[in-house]
Design a protein around this motif. Structure first.
Motif, PDB file in Angstrom:
ATOM      1  N   VAL A   1       0.840  -1.194   0.000  1.00  0.00           N
ATOM      2  CA  VAL A   1       0.000   0.000   0.000  1.00  0.00           C
ATOM      3  C   VAL A   1       0.875   1.244   0.000  1.00  0.00           C
ATOM      4  CG1 VAL A   1      -1.786   1.276   1.249  1.00  0.00           C
ATOM      5  CG2 VAL A   1      -1.784  -1.230   1.295  1.00  0.00           C
TER       6      VAL A   1
ATOM      7  N   THR B   1     -17.074  -1.018   1.341  1.00  0.00           N
ATOM      8  CA  THR B   1     -15.859  -0.665   0.606  1.00  0.00           C
ATOM      9  C   THR B   1     -15.397  -1.823  -0.271  1.00  0.00           C
ATOM     10  OG1 THR B   1     -15.165   0.870   2.350  1.00  0.00           O
ATOM     11  CG2 THR B   1     -13.460   0.071   0.863  1.00  0.00           C
ATOM     12  N   LEU B   2     -15.434  -3.036   0.285  1.00  0.00           N
ATOM     13  CA  LEU B   2     -15.006  -4.198  -0.494  1.00  0.00           C
ATOM     14  C   LEU B   2     -15.984  -4.491  -1.639  1.00  0.00           C
ATOM     15  CD1 LEU B   2     -13.709  -6.575   2.327  1.00  0.00           C
ATOM     16  CD2 LEU B   2     -12.385  -5.139   0.765  1.00  0.00           C
TER      17      LEU B   2
ATOM     18  N   ALA C   1     -15.293  -2.294  -4.439  1.00  0.00           N
ATOM     19  CA  ALA C   1     -14.051  -2.669  -5.119  1.00  0.00           C
ATOM     20  C   ALA C   1     -14.190  -3.979  -5.890  1.00  0.00           C
ATOM     21  CB  ALA C   1     -12.907  -2.782  -4.104  1.00  0.00           C
TER      22      ALA C   1
ATOM     23  N   VAL D   1     -14.764  -7.002  -4.517  1.00  0.00           N
ATOM     24  CA  VAL D   1     -14.114  -8.081  -3.776  1.00  0.00           C
ATOM     25  C   VAL D   1     -15.169  -8.912  -3.052  1.00  0.00           C
ATOM     26  CG1 VAL D   1     -12.492  -8.658  -1.928  1.00  0.00           C
ATOM     27  CG2 VAL D   1     -12.006  -6.748  -3.484  1.00  0.00           C
TER      28      VAL D   1
ATOM     29  N   ASP E   1      -7.389 -11.090  -4.962  1.00  0.00           N
ATOM     30  CA  ASP E   1      -8.001  -9.783  -4.700  1.00  0.00           C
ATOM     31  C   ASP E   1      -7.324  -9.024  -3.562  1.00  0.00           C
ATOM     32  OD1 ASP E   1      -9.975 -10.083  -6.650  1.00  0.00           O
ATOM     33  OD2 ASP E   1     -11.319 -11.144  -5.281  1.00  0.00           O
TER      34      ASP E   1
ATOM     35  N   ARG F   1      -4.379  -7.317  -2.942  1.00  0.00           N
ATOM     36  CA  ARG F   1      -3.837  -5.964  -3.114  1.00  0.00           C
ATOM     37  C   ARG F   1      -4.970  -4.947  -3.299  1.00  0.00           C
ATOM     38  NH1 ARG F   1       1.036  -3.666  -4.444  1.00  0.00           N
ATOM     39  NH2 ARG F   1       1.977  -5.741  -4.617  1.00  0.00           N
ATOM     40  N   LYS F   2      -5.933  -5.290  -4.135  1.00  0.00           N
ATOM     41  CA  LYS F   2      -7.065  -4.397  -4.390  1.00  0.00           C
ATOM     42  C   LYS F   2      -7.854  -4.148  -3.108  1.00  0.00           C
ATOM     43  CE  LYS F   2     -10.297  -6.253  -6.891  1.00  0.00           C
ATOM     44  NZ  LYS F   2     -11.069  -6.748  -8.053  1.00  0.00           N
ATOM     45  N   ALA F   3      -8.077  -5.202  -2.311  1.00  0.00           N
ATOM     46  CA  ALA F   3      -8.882  -5.071  -1.097  1.00  0.00           C
ATOM     47  C   ALA F   3      -8.186  -4.227  -0.040  1.00  0.00           C
ATOM     48  CB  ALA F   3      -9.202  -6.459  -0.552  1.00  0.00           C
TER      49      ALA F   3
ATOM     50  N   ASN G   1      -5.779  -2.006  -0.376  1.00  0.00           N
ATOM     51  CA  ASN G   1      -5.667  -0.607  -0.802  1.00  0.00           C
ATOM     52  C   ASN G   1      -7.000   0.121  -0.685  1.00  0.00           C
ATOM     53  OD1 ASN G   1      -2.948   0.429  -2.171  1.00  0.00           O
ATOM     54  ND2 ASN G   1      -3.075  -1.788  -2.465  1.00  0.00           N
ATOM     55  N   ALA G   2      -8.096  -0.557  -1.018  1.00  0.00           N
ATOM     56  CA  ALA G   2      -9.414   0.078  -0.913  1.00  0.00           C
ATOM     57  C   ALA G   2      -9.754   0.397   0.540  1.00  0.00           C
ATOM     58  CB  ALA G   2     -10.471  -0.839  -1.516  1.00  0.00           C
TER      59      ALA G   2
END
Length: 435
Positions: free
Chosen positions: A226, A394-395, A398, A400, A422, A424-426, A428-429
């Motif tokens: 992150v 939030t997830l 994204a 997720v 998922d 990295r995406k989760a 960071n979100a």
């Protein structure tokens, strides 16, 4: 008196060791006791040597050459570590001859990292006019069971302080190591020097346990995953315990336990930025407006599903499940249950086949690899409404999918299991949302 633990990255070069000397000299009035890891990279080399020596690759020269370069760079005697190097070489030759390295033998082999670093550091301190003495933790009373590789400490009965008061100068203690009731050297698990520091802090009634590493304290997320992470100035014992257990890289998961026992503050500091106040971990602190302190994660999580209609209204069913987990040394993280099914997470894949085979006697078992665990940590979660809704929303935004969700009994964390792809995406979100 304070405990100062220095990790491998703080001891990896002559320059970093010189920096450690300056840090300790500035705090000598606080009666420091040092706990040290092996020099950076040495434990990894010893682990690899333990793996290859049984098949004939028993070359110890890489480790010996590394230590000799450090000795030369610090203008220390070239033969300072000859005794330890000789014992290590003899052990490796023995492993090669019998074509086998038992867990007990591997722990003995790994011990040479800390035994060398403590002696090198003590010699350098004395050379620079700061009296110090290398101390083997197992010689001054750190006792453990014989669970080699992940040994658990045996309660101290005063023997540690009785032995430590006899040490002249600054004690430089080997981290990571203990010995079992039969006198065999044991290890506390990788990164166990933090744990050693806390055990000595507890035994010696330290005023503070300092963990010196290569970051400015505990961060709001893993900086490698992150961007824009921030140091956390203050945390509670509960938050730090959850953060360490669920993937925080700065502290060993067991570090906080001996400190909690005597309410000793733990401070995480940066060896390369010694003036930074770092993170202090206290029994409790006044809550801030933000309910979340950090977002941490663990990779390589396996979901274990057990479906068994006979468990309906059977009060001893879960007890049997966890008995089987204990037998096979499987540490279960999150658990979700329904009337006829249980979903568990675990990360020790090497133990899972035998565990699941016996678990199959209770019902239908399936294993799903390729998952990750995310933990949103903060003592404010308990007093702020809607944090779980924010996490899930939030997830969802994204894209997720959440497989399992759990909130701990002390209400300082929300744990989730997702597909590892998922991760990295989760993370960071969630970090962007809360920070």
């Amino acid at each position: 008196m304070i405990i100062m633990k220095f990790g491998g990255t703080s001891l990896g070069t002559a320059e970093s060791i010189q920096n450690v000397l300056r840090i300790v000299r500035d705090r000598v009035d606080l009666d420091p006791v040092l706990v040290v890891s092996a020099h950076a990279g040495v434990t990894d080399s010893l682990v690899e040597l333990g793996r290859t020596a049984p098949s004939g690759d028993a070359d110890v020269s890489k480790i010996e050459d590394f230590h000799r370069r450090l000795l030369e760079d610090l203008d220390l005697p070239a033969d300072l570590l000859d005794e330890q190097h000789g014992e290590m070489a003899d052990l490796v030759r023995g492993i090669k001859l019998v074509s086998e390295a038992s867990p007990r033998t591997r722990d003995l082999l790994l011990s040479f990292g800390e035994r060398c670093s403590s002696r090198l550091l003590a010699a350098y301190f004395n050379q620079q006019g700061l009296p110090a003495q290398a101390v083997d933790a197992f010689e001054v009373g750190l006792r453990t069971d014989n669970n080699f590789g992940r040994a658990r400490p045996i309660a101290d009965d005063g023997r540690i302080v009785e032995n430590m008061v006899k040490i002249e100068g600054i004690p430089i203690v080997t981290g990571f190591l203990g010995c079992d009731p039969d006198g065999n050297i044991t290890t506390l698990g990788r990164n166990g020097s933090d744990f050693s520091a806390a055990l000595f802090g507890n035994a010696l009634d330290a005023s503070e346990i300092q963990i010196w590493t290569d970051v400015d304290g505990v961060m709001t997320a893993d900086p490698r995953l992150v961007e824009g992470t921030q140091p956390i100035p203050i945390m509670s014992f509960g938050e730090a315990s959850e953060l360490a257990y669920y993937g925080g890289k700065v502290l060993h998961p067991a570090t906080i336990l001996p400190a909690i026992d005597k309410s000793i503050p733990v401070r995480v500091l940066n060896t390369h930025n010694a003036d930074n106040p770092g993170t202090v971990i206290l029994p409790e602190y006044e809550e801030s407006n933000s309910p979340v302190r950090a977002v941490v994660h663990k990779n390589d999580i396996h979901l274990i599903n057990l479906v068994s209609p006979p468990m309906l209204q059977q009060h001893g069913f879960l007890a049997e499940v966890f008995r089987i987990a204990e037998v096979h040394e499987v540490d279960v993280d999150l658990v979700a249950t329904s009337e006829v099914s249980i979903t568990m997470t675990a990360d020790r894949a090497d133990h899972l086949p035998a565990f699941c085979e016996e678990l199959g006697e209770l019902g239908d078992v399936s294993i799903e690899p390729g998952h990750a665990m995310i933990c949103v940590v903060g003592q404010g979660i308990a007093s702020h409404h809607g944090v779980a809704a924010q996490v899930l929303g939030t997830l969802a935004d994204a894209g997720v999918r959440v497989r399992v969700i759990s909130q701990g009994a002390i209400k300082v964390n929300i744990g989730l299991v997702i597909q590892e792809v998922d991760l990295r995406k989760a993370v960071n979100a969630l970090h962007a949302h809360f920070f």
